[in-house]
Design an enzyme around this catalytic site. Structure first.
Site, short mmCIF file in Angstrom:
data_model
loop_
_atom_site.label_atom_id
_atom_site.label_comp_id
_atom_site.label_asym_id
_atom_site.label_seq_id
_atom_site.Cartn_x
_atom_site.Cartn_y
_atom_site.Cartn_z
N HIS A 42 -10.01 -8.62 -7.78
CA HIS A 42 -9.83 -8.09 -6.43
C HIS A 42 -10.43 -9.02 -5.39
O HIS A 42 -11.58 -9.46 -5.50
CB HIS A 42 -10.52 -6.72 -6.34
N LYS A 54 0.84 -1.18 0.00
CA LYS A 54 0.00 0.00 0.00
C LYS A 54 0.89 1.25 0.00
O LYS A 54 1.89 1.31 0.72
CB LYS A 54 -0.91 0.02 1.22
#
Length: 397
Positions: free
Chosen positions: A327, A196
């Site tokens: 996802h 991230k």
């Protein structure tokens, strides 16, 4: 006279023949469950650092267990993070009775029926996400009826899919722990690592990515994910800064609906752009794909309404030459990715493991399609313990 005699005999045969409508199975009962999966540690990404969302502490799942008159069963799920779970569960209850008495094999027709049942609320967002548990359960039943893993029913291109891990690289995790997590993931057989990004100070992102790249070496697949938190100027600067790290992709650098902006980044930089996880219908994904908005498309079957619209997205993606990296929800997406013509990626999350009796096999950087019929999972005792509410429709209600 001979011709007339033949015509009569053909008519008699046709009149005696049963049609598919005559012989089809019927949906007899549906059980809906609202299950809350707690996370051991609150999770933060760039959306939390910008103050737009709170840390993620639990995930709401809506499970649909469908049984047919002929004794066939299927299970599917949808989910929501942070908000929306009770709303999905409420709308799913409104939809359930529309399936009773229907032929469970008619997946396309039933998806359309459920979509129009809630169309006054729109044909994306919560309305489509509430359809997903039913649609996925019907595909699970269809594959079980055939005695095949879903990937094989769809016509698999491969028996395994390259797999990357996300959960060890969140922004709340200190860099030293991120590096430990990366080592653990690589040693466990993972094929790629995603970090991230989206710190207020881009230099911190660059440092963290640089340290992980140094640990992994130049050849190991590495991805980053900004979770939609950059504007076009910041995204351009970040993409330029990350060019030297040989990343597999940069994910969601812009708002999910900024198709034009994503297309500009995809054409400007060598590093691939990935996006699409937040889109909630085939129509939205079609806009992204036709706008040349990404190199990797990232549809999420529970978010787009199930496997039926996901297959439409796959078909358009293949036609337009897009790579695929679904996802979340690897228990579903493994089967779909295995049927995609262009070599895809699968996102690995161990969070869901406690909810299922069966686990997937990871080896040599790839996740392998199980030989169990259907999707190949069933709810564990732990999932039952986390169940907040359930309702049954049809027989046994």
């Amino acid at each position: 006279m001979a011709v007339e005699s033949n015509i009569v005999s053909y008519a008699q045969v046709a009149g005696d023949a049963r049609t598919a409508a005559d012989s089809g199975d019927r949906i007899e009962s549906i059980k809906l469950s609202l299950v809350y999966l707690p996370l051991a540690t609150p999770v933060s990404d760039a959306k939390v650092l910008t103050g737009r969302q709170k840390p993620l502490t639990e995930i709401a799942f809506i499970f649909a267990e469908i049984r047919s008159r002929d004794g066939h069963e299927g299970i599917g799920f949808g989910y929501s993070k942070r908000a929306g779970g009770p709303g999905m569960y409420a709308h799913a209850q409104e939809l359930a009775e529309h399936l009773l008495g229907e032929d469970p094999n008619d997946t396309s027709r039933l998806f359309t029926k459920l979509l129009w049942a809630g169309a006054s609320m729109g044909r994306s967002g919560l309305t489509t996400q509430a359809i997903a548990p039913f649609d996925i359960a019907l595909w699970d039943m269809k594959a079980k009826r055939a005695g095949l893993p879903l990937a094989k029913l769809l016509g698999a291109q491969r028996d395994s899919v390259q797999c990357y891990n996300t959960s060890g690289g969140y922004l709340h995790t200190p860099l030293d722990q991120v590096l430990k997590n990366v080592e653990i993931s690589r040693n466990s057989g993972i094929g790629g690592i995603k970090l991230k990004v989206g710190q207020p100070d881009l230099a911190i992102d660059i440092q963290r990515v640089g340290e992980v790249r140094k640990l992994l070496g130049n050849d190991f697949p590495l991805m980053v994910d900004a979770n939609q938190q950059w504007d076009r100027q910041k995204a351009t600067r970040a993409c330029r800064a990350f060019e030297g790290f040989d990343l597999t992709w940069i994910e969601e650098p812009l708002d999910a609906y900024d198709f034009e902006g994503h297309a500009q980044l995809a054409s400007r930089f060598d590093t691939a752009i990935a996006t699409g996880e937040m889109l909630t219908s085939f129509g939205e994904h079609a806009q992204l794909i036709m706008a040349e908005g990404s190199d990797f498309i990232q549809p999420d079957a529970p978010r787009v309404g199930g496997i039926t619209p996901f297959l439409q997205i796959m078909a358009l993606g293949e036609f337009k030459g897009r790579k695929l990296a679904p996802h979340f929800a690897m228990e579903i997406h493994l089967h779909l990715a295995a049927a995609y013509a262009i070599e895809p990626w699968l996102e690995h999350f161990e969070w869901l493991g406690p909810m299922f009796n069966e686990q997937l096999q990871l080896k040599n950087g790839r996740m392998w399609v199980p030989d169990r019929p259907g999707l190949g999972f069933s709810l564990s005792e732990q999932a039952l313990a986390w169940t907040a509410d359930h309702k049954t429709f049809g027989k046994g209600a």
